[in-house]
Write a protein that holds these residues in place. Structure first.
Motif, PDB file in Angstrom:
ATOM      1  N   ARG A  85      92.007  32.896  68.336  1.00 51.29           N
ATOM      2  CA  ARG A  85      91.209  31.696  69.044  1.00 51.29           C
ATOM      3  C   ARG A  85      92.056  30.596  69.412  1.00 51.29           C
ATOM      4  NH1 ARG A  85      87.810  34.587  70.904  1.00 51.29           N
ATOM      5  NH2 ARG A  85      89.358  35.937  70.404  1.00 51.29           N
ATOM      6  N   ARG A  86      92.021  30.079  70.387  1.00 49.62           N
ATOM      7  CA  ARG A  86      92.618  28.746  71.001  1.00 49.62           C
ATOM      8  C   ARG A  86      91.755  27.535  71.021  1.00 49.62           C
ATOM      9  NH1 ARG A  86      97.522  29.203  73.705  1.00 49.62           N
ATOM     10  NH2 ARG A  86      96.602  27.946  75.424  1.00 49.62           N
ATOM     11  N   SER A  87      90.433  27.652  71.193  1.00 48.80           N
ATOM     12  CA  SER A  87      89.377  26.761  71.385  1.00 48.80           C
ATOM     13  C   SER A  87      88.401  26.723  70.396  1.00 48.80           C
ATOM     14  CB  SER A  87      88.938  26.472  72.709  1.00 48.80           C
ATOM     15  OG  SER A  87      88.235  27.476  73.276  1.00 48.80           O
ATOM     16  N   LEU A  88      87.445  25.851  69.904  1.00 47.23           N
ATOM     17  CA  LEU A  88      86.522  25.798  69.157  1.00 47.23           C
ATOM     18  C   LEU A  88      85.464  25.027  69.797  1.00 47.23           C
ATOM     19  CD1 LEU A  88      86.696  22.885  67.674  1.00 47.23           C
ATOM     20  CD2 LEU A  88      88.360  24.098  66.338  1.00 47.23           C
ATOM     21  N   VAL A  89      84.038  25.367  69.273  1.00 44.36           N
ATOM     22  CA  VAL A  89      82.782  24.508  69.545  1.00 44.36           C
ATOM     23  C   VAL A  89      83.017  23.466  68.296  1.00 44.36           C
ATOM     24  CG1 VAL A  89      80.383  24.520  70.009  1.00 44.36           C
ATOM     25  CG2 VAL A  89      81.615  26.435  70.788  1.00 44.36           C
ATOM     26  N   LEU A  90      82.859  22.297  68.823  1.00 41.22           N
ATOM     27  CA  LEU A  90      82.672  20.973  67.771  1.00 41.22           C
ATOM     28  C   LEU A  90      81.400  20.419  67.888  1.00 41.22           C
ATOM     29  CD1 LEU A  90      84.321  19.331  65.751  1.00 41.22           C
ATOM     30  CD2 LEU A  90      85.093  18.151  68.074  1.00 41.22           C
ATOM     31  N   GLY A  91      80.689  20.366  66.884  1.00 46.41           N
ATOM     32  CA  GLY A  91      79.429  19.710  66.532  1.00 46.41           C
ATOM     33  C   GLY A  91      79.578  18.615  65.875  1.00 46.41           C
ATOM     34  N   THR A  92      79.058  17.428  66.441  1.00 44.56           N
ATOM     35  CA  THR A  92      79.026  16.039  65.755  1.00 44.56           C
ATOM     36  C   THR A  92      77.683  15.546  65.808  1.00 44.56           C
ATOM     37  OG1 THR A  92      79.990  15.082  67.561  1.00 44.56           O
ATOM     38  CG2 THR A  92      81.467  15.787  66.261  1.00 44.56           C
ATOM     39  N   ARG A  93      77.566  14.355  64.883  1.00 47.03           N
ATOM     40  CA  ARG A  93      76.221  13.681  65.222  1.00 47.03           C
ATOM     41  C   ARG A  93      76.512  12.528  66.081  1.00 47.03           C
ATOM     42  NH1 ARG A  93      72.182  14.582  61.852  1.00 47.03           N
ATOM     43  NH2 ARG A  93      73.663  15.152  60.043  1.00 47.03           N
ATOM     44  N   GLY A  94      75.616  12.191  67.109  1.00 46.86           N
ATOM     45  CA  GLY A  94      75.620  11.088  67.925  1.00 46.86           C
ATOM     46  C   GLY A  94      75.125  10.073  67.186  1.00 46.86           C
ATOM     47  N   GLY A  95      75.409   8.823  67.820  1.00 49.90           N
ATOM     48  CA  GLY A  95      74.752   7.587  67.204  1.00 49.90           C
ATOM     49  C   GLY A  95      73.328   7.468  66.950  1.00 49.90           C
ATOM     50  N   ASP A  96      72.648   8.354  67.906  1.00 52.85           N
ATOM     51  CA  ASP A  96      71.020   8.392  67.817  1.00 52.85           C
ATOM     52  C   ASP A  96      70.491   9.628  66.729  1.00 52.85           C
ATOM     53  OD1 ASP A  96      72.026  10.778  68.997  1.00 52.85           O
ATOM     54  OD2 ASP A  96      70.675  10.435  70.986  1.00 52.85           O
ATOM     55  N   GLY A  97      71.530  10.009  66.146  1.00 49.96           N
ATOM     56  CA  GLY A  97      71.510  11.200  65.170  1.00 49.96           C
ATOM     57  C   GLY A  97      71.358  12.418  65.548  1.00 49.96           C
ATOM     58  N   LEU A  98      71.142  12.655  66.685  1.00 52.43           N
ATOM     59  CA  LEU A  98      71.175  13.976  67.407  1.00 52.43           C
ATOM     60  C   LEU A  98      72.298  14.677  67.608  1.00 52.43           C
ATOM     61  CD1 LEU A  98      68.618  13.132  70.417  1.00 52.43           C
ATOM     62  CD2 LEU A  98      68.300  14.237  68.063  1.00 52.43           C
TER      63      LEU A  98
END
Length: 156
Positions: free
Chosen positions: A15-28
């Motif tokens: 693998r050379r890339s990943l899907v990155l999940g973070t929490r936005g300022g609105d909590g979403l």
């Protein structure tokens, strides 16, 4: 378990890339894709301030990561190989000796784009350290991970 660990390590090495999940300022939740490099038991990403995930990680240093088998290589979309991980994000000083060395390794892996990005002041290094997650290698082939180590086979 040793053969499953070996399979996981082999999968991650392709693998050379990943899907990155973070929490936005609105909590979403917010998702994005980022090239990465392995760094021992974690991953290093080089992210721009222009991207929401960079601001999100600075505010809340937690992320979810997903690494997927290429869709074209998957024999069955329902059984697509994947690794999902919960990670702690740590900013790294790109001007430090360690940061410089990591960016040198990224240049070796990704080529001439890295010197260009190094010249932009809005790019920042982050280390993502997994606490745990799941490795799915197909139907009935799912394992719980502790960090990047296979911990147990998951059954219904």
């Amino acid at each position: 378990m040793a053969s499953v660990q070996s399979d996981l390590d082999a999968f991650l090495s392709t693998r050379r890339s990943l899907v990155l999940g973070t929490r936005g300022g609105d909590g979403l939740p917010e998702l994005s894709v980022a090239p990465f490099m392995r760094d021992g038991d974690g991953f290093v990403v080089f992210l721009s301030d222009l991207a929401p995930h960079t601001r999100n990680l600075r505010r809340e240093p937690a992320a979810e990561v997903l690494l997927l088998e290429d869709e074209a290589d998957a024999r069955q979309p329902f059984a697509r190989a994947r690794v999902s991980l919960s990670c702690a994000a740590e900013p790294l000083d790109r001007a430090s000796a360690r940061g410089d060395a990591l960016l040198g390794q990224m240049e070796a892996a990704f080529g001439g784009i890295i010197p260009l990005l190094r010249g932009l002041p809005d790019f920042h290094l982050f280390r993502l350290t997994p606490s745990g997650g799941r490795y799915v290698a197909g139907f009935g082939k799912a394992w719980r991970l502790s960090g990047l180590t296979v911990a147990e086979h998951l059954r219904h």
